[in-house]
Motif scaffolding. Structure first.
Motif, short mmCIF file in Angstrom:
data_model
loop_
_atom_site.label_atom_id
_atom_site.label_comp_id
_atom_site.label_asym_id
_atom_site.label_seq_id
_atom_site.Cartn_x
_atom_site.Cartn_y
_atom_site.Cartn_z
N ARG A 17 0.98 -1.26 -0.25
CA ARG A 17 -0.15 -0.42 -0.35
C ARG A 17 1.04 1.35 0.18
NH1 ARG A 17 -5.30 -1.79 1.01
NH2 ARG A 17 -5.50 0.13 1.55
N TYR A 19 1.14 4.89 1.09
CA TYR A 19 -0.14 5.95 2.15
C TYR A 19 -1.31 5.58 2.65
CZ TYR A 19 3.36 8.49 -0.50
OH TYR A 19 4.74 10.14 -0.46
N LEU A 21 -3.34 3.45 0.90
CA LEU A 21 -4.06 3.02 -0.44
C LEU A 21 -3.64 1.81 -1.40
CD1 LEU A 21 -5.47 6.76 -1.39
CD2 LEU A 21 -6.61 4.96 -0.06
N ARG A 26 -6.95 0.67 -7.12
CA ARG A 26 -7.39 1.51 -7.92
C ARG A 26 -7.68 1.98 -9.42
NH1 ARG A 26 -8.20 6.78 -4.29
NH2 ARG A 26 -8.25 5.98 -2.64
N ASN A 212 -4.14 6.95 -7.19
CA ASN A 212 -4.13 6.75 -6.11
C ASN A 212 -4.36 7.83 -5.57
OD1 ASN A 212 -3.46 4.44 -3.72
ND2 ASN A 212 -2.27 5.73 -3.80
N HIS A 213 -3.39 8.68 -4.69
CA HIS A 213 -3.60 9.71 -3.68
C HIS A 213 -3.59 11.22 -4.06
CE1 HIS A 213 1.08 8.63 -4.03
NE2 HIS A 213 1.31 10.33 -3.96
N GLN A 214 -3.77 12.61 -3.21
CA GLN A 214 -3.42 13.12 -4.38
C GLN A 214 -2.89 14.44 -3.19
OE1 GLN A 214 -5.13 12.70 -6.60
NE2 GLN A 214 -6.22 10.97 -5.69
N TRP A 216 -2.93 18.42 -1.62
CA TRP A 216 -3.69 18.93 -0.97
C TRP A 216 -4.23 20.65 -0.78
CZ3 TRP A 216 -8.90 18.45 0.90
CH2 TRP A 216 -9.04 19.12 1.98
N SER A 230 -3.53 13.54 0.30
CA SER A 230 -4.71 14.23 1.14
C SER A 230 -5.44 12.39 0.36
CB SER A 230 -5.98 14.90 1.01
OG SER A 230 -6.05 14.98 -0.90
N HIS A 231 -6.73 12.34 1.22
CA HIS A 231 -7.67 10.53 0.17
C HIS A 231 -8.36 11.89 -0.62
CE1 HIS A 231 -5.03 7.78 3.00
NE2 HIS A 231 -4.79 7.86 1.90
N GLU A 232 -8.57 12.65 -0.97
CA GLU A 232 -9.87 12.80 -1.67
C GLU A 232 -10.06 11.59 -3.02
OE1 GLU A 232 -9.60 18.02 -3.18
OE2 GLU A 232 -7.16 16.68 -2.21
#
Length: 279
Positions: A17, A19, A21, A26, A212-214, A216, A230-232
């Motif tokens: 994984r 972060y 995720l 995804r 995957n991850h974003q 912020w 972030s997990h947006e």
């Protein structure tokens, strides 16, 4: 022409994984959504950071996942990628005469130029003289519409920690591109893990959230500070191109909330009735 733009898949080894995720999970969901709704797309382009650590196993896993994608895919290299390992696992990816992951190909709507801004050991973008010469030649040899695809944006986006790792030769890049700006219909980029759109030198530009991850949205962060993650929700973009338009539709492919009609009856019903779940 329909184009699918996705970016920053950041694959790691199977089962790991990143972060919190799972990049594979995804992307599998993303591919399923594309195949279900946009199997008719002419191209799918992934604008870099295909893996997170540049590991052989991560590229092999990405290659296996992409075999399930119906539209043909074009890969762009990013700062997290490792050029020799990428090319070993995707041997059909074109390179320029100096071995950079750059290519030009023509479509009914114009010439697509895929650029390599990778510099080993750096997260900032790099576009050396050899790559600049290749780009200048491609631009000068074409007399029609042009679309650019690259990982690092060649301009600041206003988030200082991300601008710190932008393209180092931005001024040189601008000097090459500016005389042809009137023929460049769009510039697609990755790297920033944000939905961003606007223009640069009069050229429309855009990117979407990563798969995957974003990152912020923080305009107050110091330039030497850490990048806030972030997990947006992840997204891809559906791009519609013809002679008169380039329309970019970002799509949150994991959204599973309600969908409902917006007519008068739906408004009346929504005052007291629960909304229907998404299909």
């Amino acid at each position: 022409m329909k184009l699918i733009h996705l970016t920053d898949t950041h694959f790691v080894k199977r089962g790991e994984r990143l972060y919190g995720l799972d990049p594979q999970e995804r992307l599998v969901a993303c591919i399923a959504d594309i195949n279900r709704h946009h199997a008719d797309a002419d191209h799918c382009i992934i604008t870099g950071d295909l893996t997170h650590w540049g590991e052989a196993e991560a590229y092999a896993l990405l290659r296996d996942c992409l075999t399930g994608l119906v539209p043909p895919v074009t890969l762009v290299i990013g700062n997290h990628d490792h050029r020799p390992t990428l090319l070993r696992h995707f041997p059909t990816v074109p390179v320029d005469p100096h071995g950079y992951v750059q290519q030009a190909f023509d479509t009914p709507e114009g010439r697509f130029l895929v650029l390599d801004t990778n510099e080993p050991g750096s997260h900032a973008g790099w576009y050396c003289e050899r790559r600049q010469e290749w780009l200048a030649r491609q631009l000068s040899e074409s007399d029609g519409a042009i679309f650019l695809f690259m990982h690092h944006p060649p301009f600041d986006i206003g988030i200082r920690p991300l601008d710190r790792i932008g393209l180092r030769q931005a001024a040189d890049f601008q000097e090459i591109v500016e005389p042809f700006a009137h023929r460049i219909r769009h510039l697609f980029f990755g790297h920033v893990h944000r939905p961003v759109g606007g223009s640069w030198l009069g050229i429309p530009v855009s990117t979407v959230r990563a798969t995957n991850h974003q990152c912020w949205l923080d305009f107050d962060a110091a330039g030497d500070g850490d990048i806030a993650g972030s997990h947006e929700p992840p997204a891809y973009a559906v791009v519609l191109v013809d002679a008169d338009r380039v329309i970019v539709h970002p799509h949150d492919f994991l959204y599973a909330g309600p969908r409902f009609g917006l007519g008068e009856r739906a408004v009346a019903d929504s005052r007291g009735a629960p909304l229907p779940a998404a299909e």
